[in-house]
Design a protein around this motif. Sequence first.
Motif, mmCIF file in Angstrom:
data_model
loop_
_atom_site.group_PDB
_atom_site.id
_atom_site.type_symbol
_atom_site.label_atom_id
_atom_site.label_comp_id
_atom_site.label_asym_id
_atom_site.label_seq_id
_atom_site.Cartn_x
_atom_site.Cartn_y
_atom_site.Cartn_z
ATOM 1 N N MET B 1 0.850 -1.192 0.000
ATOM 2 C CA MET B 1 0.000 0.000 0.000
ATOM 3 C C MET B 1 0.879 1.233 0.000
ATOM 4 N N SER B 2 0.901 1.935 -1.105
ATOM 5 C CA SER B 2 1.727 3.128 -1.147
ATOM 6 C C SER B 2 1.110 4.207 -0.268
ATOM 7 N N PHE B 3 1.907 5.182 0.035
ATOM 8 C CA PHE B 3 1.487 6.230 0.957
ATOM 9 C C PHE B 3 1.773 7.573 0.309
ATOM 10 N N ILE B 4 0.726 8.366 0.106
ATOM 11 C CA ILE B 4 0.902 9.668 -0.550
ATOM 12 C C ILE B 4 0.588 10.768 0.455
ATOM 13 N N ASN B 5 1.529 11.668 0.644
ATOM 14 C CA ASN B 5 1.311 12.783 1.559
ATOM 15 C C ASN B 5 1.375 14.083 0.759
ATOM 16 N N TYR B 6 0.206 14.673 0.496
ATOM 17 C CA TYR B 6 0.168 15.896 -0.303
ATOM 18 C C TYR B 6 0.727 17.078 0.467
ATOM 19 N N ALA B 7 0.662 16.988 1.805
ATOM 20 C CA ALA B 7 1.165 18.104 2.612
ATOM 21 C C ALA B 7 2.674 18.227 2.439
ATOM 22 N N SER B 8 3.369 17.087 2.458
ATOM 23 C CA SER B 8 4.829 17.167 2.298
ATOM 24 C C SER B 8 5.263 16.783 0.881
ATOM 25 N N ARG B 9 4.294 16.587 -0.017
ATOM 26 C CA ARG B 9 4.553 16.225 -1.417
ATOM 27 C C ARG B 9 5.468 14.999 -1.505
ATOM 28 N N GLU B 10 5.067 13.949 -0.827
ATOM 29 C CA GLU B 10 5.891 12.745 -0.791
ATOM 30 C C GLU B 10 5.068 11.525 -1.137
ATOM 31 N N ILE B 11 5.734 10.564 -1.753
ATOM 32 C CA ILE B 11 5.084 9.278 -1.958
ATOM 33 C C ILE B 11 6.053 8.190 -1.519
ATOM 34 N N SER B 12 5.548 7.210 -0.778
ATOM 35 C CA SER B 12 6.401 6.125 -0.288
ATOM 36 C C SER B 12 5.853 4.794 -0.752
ATOM 37 N N CYS B 13 6.739 3.913 -1.167
ATOM 38 C CA CYS B 13 6.318 2.584 -1.604
ATOM 39 C C CYS B 13 7.170 1.539 -0.874
ATOM 40 N N LYS B 14 6.575 0.376 -0.668
ATOM 41 C CA LYS B 14 7.257 -0.664 0.108
ATOM 42 C C LYS B 14 7.617 -1.851 -0.795
ATOM 43 N N ILE B 15 8.897 -2.174 -0.811
ATOM 44 C CA ILE B 15 9.370 -3.311 -1.602
ATOM 45 C C ILE B 15 9.929 -4.365 -0.655
ATOM 46 N N VAL B 16 9.508 -5.604 -0.818
ATOM 47 C CA VAL B 16 9.957 -6.671 0.079
ATOM 48 C C VAL B 16 10.815 -7.671 -0.688
ATOM 49 N N TYR B 17 11.989 -7.972 -0.124
ATOM 50 C CA TYR B 17 12.877 -9.014 -0.658
ATOM 51 C C TYR B 17 12.554 -10.310 0.068
ATOM 52 N N TYR B 18 12.179 -11.319 -0.697
ATOM 53 C CA TYR B 18 11.731 -12.601 -0.129
ATOM 54 C C TYR B 18 12.644 -13.701 -0.660
ATOM 55 N N GLY B 19 12.738 -14.808 0.046
ATOM 56 C CA GLY B 19 13.552 -15.916 -0.461
ATOM 57 C C GLY B 19 13.974 -16.835 0.671
#
Lengths: 158, 195
Positions: B1-19
């Motif tokens: 679930m990405s996270f968008i913050n318009y107040a700080s003009r930021e977008i965060s995405c989560k990537i998981v390394y599995y194995g």
Amino acid sequence: MNSSMVIYEDEFRQIADICERLRRDTSAKAVFLIDKDGQLILATGQYAHLDTTALASLTAGNIAATGGLADLIGEREFSILFHEGEHDSLHISLVASQVILVVMFGEETSVGLVRLRVRKVNEELTKIVQELMQKAKNPGADSPFAEISDEDIDILFS
Amino acid sequence: MSFINYASREISCKIVYYGPGLCGKTTNLQYIYAKTNPEAKGKMISLATETDRTLFFDFLPLALGQIRGLKTRFQLYTVPGQVFYDASRKLILKGVDGVVFVADSQIDRLEANIESLDNLRSNLFEQGYDLDKLPYVIQYNKRDLPNVASVEELSELLNPNRVPEFSAVAPMGQGVFDTLKAVAKQVLVELRKGG
């Protein structure tokens, strides 16, 4: 399924005001609001010396792990966690089961006062968070990424 | 679930390394950390045992730059590979935007790769995700070791849907950034579609 959590400026300001009020009322050092996936939403107070990105990720991991424990013993969630340090302590609580409110406080105040004030603001924050979740389900505006080109993406990695 | 913050003009995405255990997930993150400009990265956190086996997760925040005025951040996580840490793996997959499956190329780890990939699929399913619909890439790591299966064989076994795949020697950095770029790009393309 892969919906985003979105924070808009109006809600951000309201949340920031509530968190700053909580910090003043409790004489806490800092207050943080973190989304359950570990993204920092906002911080207020004395936090310049802290790695807030790490704090957010570890707090979310902490909540996730205790949530797993709660599930094991048949509880829906543990809504409050308290970590007591020698000088500074952390009061961590869930808001609307969706975001995490962290109060960092020292010896100037007591856990009783923090807990009382947190309970009060929790209702206010819950309302705003629920509105945000509703908005995220029915986004009025297009994705801010709708317009980006392959070139924009490539530039990030050049 | 990405996270968008318009107040700080930021977008965060989560990537998981599995194995599977010891396939090199943490090594991937360590290499990225070592080779990224200080201003583009945060502190890397490893919650590991005394023998450096991942206990809960590794975490590395990266700030790649701006797209159309939005600061773009990626939060990289690894899961603990050892079989008995399954409860922790499930927690880390929550809110994931993209997955890297790091396979161990050694012939005697083929079973472990298959088991871990099955585990990934079923843990994602439990969270309501379908691996076939997520941004997803595969990395065949440890290509420098003597007893490795061929890439064709690994691909046949682990990549029936032909998602992007990369050969890697993680401690040397070979394939590490190619893997990251490929998954990050897929995540951004997914966001463009509207998430």
